[in-house]
Design an enzyme around this catalytic site. Structure first.
Site, PDB file in Angstrom:
ATOM      1  N   ASP A 107     -17.881 -38.978 -22.442  1.00 26.22           N
ATOM      2  CA  ASP A 107     -18.410 -37.615 -22.392  1.00 26.22           C
ATOM      3  C   ASP A 107     -17.296 -36.655 -22.839  1.00 26.22           C
ATOM      4  O   ASP A 107     -17.036 -36.545 -24.031  1.00 26.22           O
ATOM      5  CB  ASP A 107     -18.895 -37.365 -20.958  1.00 26.22           C
ATOM      6  CG  ASP A 107     -19.715 -36.102 -20.800  1.00 26.22           C
ATOM      7  OD1 ASP A 107     -20.328 -35.662 -21.775  1.00 26.22           O
ATOM      8  OD2 ASP A 107     -19.749 -35.550 -19.682  1.00 26.22           O
ATOM      9  N   LEU A 112     -11.499 -41.698 -20.155  1.00 25.26           N
ATOM     10  CA  LEU A 112     -10.935 -42.708 -21.052  1.00 25.26           C
ATOM     11  C   LEU A 112      -9.475 -42.395 -21.376  1.00 25.26           C
ATOM     12  O   LEU A 112      -8.632 -43.296 -21.404  1.00 25.26           O
ATOM     13  CB  LEU A 112     -11.759 -42.799 -22.340  1.00 25.26           C
ATOM     14  CG  LEU A 112     -11.275 -43.854 -23.341  1.00 25.26           C
ATOM     15  CD1 LEU A 112     -11.297 -45.256 -22.719  1.00 25.26           C
ATOM     16  CD2 LEU A 112     -12.100 -43.822 -24.619  1.00 25.26           C
ATOM     17  N   LYS A 135     -21.359 -39.201 -26.087  1.00 24.68           N
ATOM     18  CA  LYS A 135     -21.863 -37.830 -26.286  1.00 24.68           C
ATOM     19  C   LYS A 135     -20.783 -37.055 -27.023  1.00 24.68           C
ATOM     20  O   LYS A 135     -20.022 -36.309 -26.396  1.00 24.68           O
ATOM     21  CB  LYS A 135     -22.104 -37.155 -24.932  1.00 24.68           C
ATOM     22  CG  LYS A 135     -23.211 -37.712 -24.088  1.00 24.68           C
ATOM     23  CD  LYS A 135     -23.335 -36.813 -22.849  1.00 24.68           C
ATOM     24  CE  LYS A 135     -24.196 -37.426 -21.789  1.00 24.68           C
ATOM     25  NZ  LYS A 135     -24.169 -36.613 -20.543  1.00 24.68           N
ATOM     26  N   ASP A 163     -25.748 -43.377 -12.721  1.00 28.12           N
ATOM     27  CA  ASP A 163     -26.419 -42.685 -11.614  1.00 28.12           C
ATOM     28  C   ASP A 163     -26.451 -41.179 -11.769  1.00 28.12           C
ATOM     29  O   ASP A 163     -25.732 -40.588 -12.562  1.00 28.12           O
ATOM     30  CB  ASP A 163     -25.697 -42.992 -10.300  1.00 28.12           C
ATOM     31  CG  ASP A 163     -24.405 -42.187 -10.169  1.00 28.12           C
ATOM     32  OD1 ASP A 163     -23.585 -42.241 -11.116  1.00 28.12           O
ATOM     33  OD2 ASP A 163     -24.229 -41.487  -9.168  1.00 28.12           O
TER      34      ASP A 163
HETATM   35  P1  IMP Z   1     -15.729 -38.021 -19.152  1.00 23.66           P
HETATM   36  O1  IMP Z   1     -14.461 -38.203 -18.386  1.00 23.66           O
HETATM   37  O2  IMP Z   1     -16.159 -36.581 -19.187  1.00 23.66           O
HETATM   38  O3  IMP Z   1     -15.711 -38.646 -20.526  1.00 23.66           O
HETATM   39  O4  IMP Z   1     -16.870 -38.667 -18.318  1.00 23.66           O
HETATM   40  C1  IMP Z   1     -17.134 -39.984 -18.294  1.00 23.66           C
HETATM   41  C2  IMP Z   1     -17.896 -40.321 -17.035  1.00 23.66           C
HETATM   42  O5  IMP Z   1     -18.736 -39.238 -16.608  1.00 23.66           O
HETATM   43  C3  IMP Z   1     -18.835 -41.461 -17.293  1.00 23.66           C
HETATM   44  O6  IMP Z   1     -18.199 -42.691 -17.045  1.00 23.66           O
HETATM   45  C4  IMP Z   1     -19.934 -41.181 -16.300  1.00 23.66           C
HETATM   46  O7  IMP Z   1     -19.617 -41.782 -15.063  1.00 23.66           O
HETATM   47  C5  IMP Z   1     -19.959 -39.689 -16.128  1.00 23.66           C
HETATM   48  N1  IMP Z   1     -21.057 -39.105 -16.919  1.00 23.66           N
HETATM   49  C6  IMP Z   1     -20.966 -38.440 -18.080  1.00 23.66           C
HETATM   50  N2  IMP Z   1     -22.171 -38.083 -18.559  1.00 23.66           N
HETATM   51  C7  IMP Z   1     -23.063 -38.561 -17.666  1.00 23.66           C
HETATM   52  C8  IMP Z   1     -24.511 -38.560 -17.615  1.00 23.66           C
HETATM   53  O8  IMP Z   1     -25.230 -38.056 -18.492  1.00 23.66           O
HETATM   54  N3  IMP Z   1     -25.068 -39.192 -16.532  1.00 23.66           N
HETATM   55  C9  IMP Z   1     -24.327 -39.774 -15.544  1.00 23.66           C
HETATM   56  N4  IMP Z   1     -22.985 -39.811 -15.570  1.00 23.66           N
HETATM   57  C10 IMP Z   1     -22.358 -39.202 -16.609  1.00 23.66           C
END
Ligand code: IMP
Ligand code: MG
Length: 179
Positions: A107, A112, A135, A163
């Site tokens: 996201d 990561l 995304k 979830d």
């Molecule tokens: P980032 O650190 O913003 O890249 O987020 C990654 C984590 O956010 C993912 O592993 C998910 O656990 C959570 N996440 C991001 N988008 C969604 C979504 O649409 N539904 C549920 N969890 C999400």
């Protein structure tokens, strides 16, 4: 906001599409790091994807190792806090090894980025990534995934391990919820 328990998420990616794509991703993992990949799966969201990926790796004759990490996630909200806390760390010795981070969704990229930096600080020679969903519209961190299952628009998705406030992980497909 808490999810409406009666809501049925609208299908975005079907069970069949997931199975077909995960099989391709297993071959991509082997092409990327060879037939004995060390997977670092991020709990809880990636557990179902990881199980399917591992079975597919076995089917094509790979000999994967599997370890888990759990890092803090969104809680009951749907917006990234930008902070990542390690709740469970890996046990495998990864010094000098190539590892593949396996996660459900890329996201903002904060998770990561933080996990990759941590695995490099533990001595991994190379940290690659295998993300079921991407995304790209929401990226803020400077990360580029190696393997992506599906690029999706900026919607909140659930199912196949993913979830919303601990709901909907059991769905066999990826669906969209109304927030
Ligand atoms: P980032 O650190 O913003 O890249 O987020 C990654 C984590 O956010 C993912 O592993 C998910 O656990 C959570 N996440 C991001 N988008 C969604 C979504 O649409 N539904 C549920 N969890 C999400
Ligand atoms: Mg997650």
């Amino acid at each position: 906001m808490a999810p409406d328990p009666n809501q049925i998420p609208a299908p975005m990616i079907t069970e069949e599409q997931l199975q077909e794509r995960v099989a391709v991703m297993a071959r991509q993992v082997v092409d990327l790091v060879g037939p004995q990949p060390i997977l670092v799966s991020l709990l809880k969201g990636a557990f179902m994807f990881t199980a399917d990926l591992l079975r597919e790796l076995g089917r094509i004759g790979a000999k994967p190792h599997l370890d888990f990490m759990r890092v803090s996630s969104y809680g009951s909200g749907t917006v990234s806090s930008g902070q990542v806390e390690v709740l469970l760390d890996i046990k495998e010795d990864i010094r000098g090894k190539s590892v593949v981070v396996v996660d459900d969704i890329l996201d903002t990229g904060n998770t990561l980025k933080a996990v990759s930096d941590l695995l490099k600080s533990k001595g991994a020679s190379q940290v690659r990534s295998c993300m079921l969903l991407d995304k790209p519209a929401r990226r803020t961190a400077d990360v580029t995934p190696d393997i992506v299952g599906f690029e999706i628009p900026d919607a909140f998705v659930v199912g196949y391990g993913i979830d919303w406030d601990n709901r909907f992980r059991e769905l066999p497909y990826v669906g969209v919820v109304k927030e």
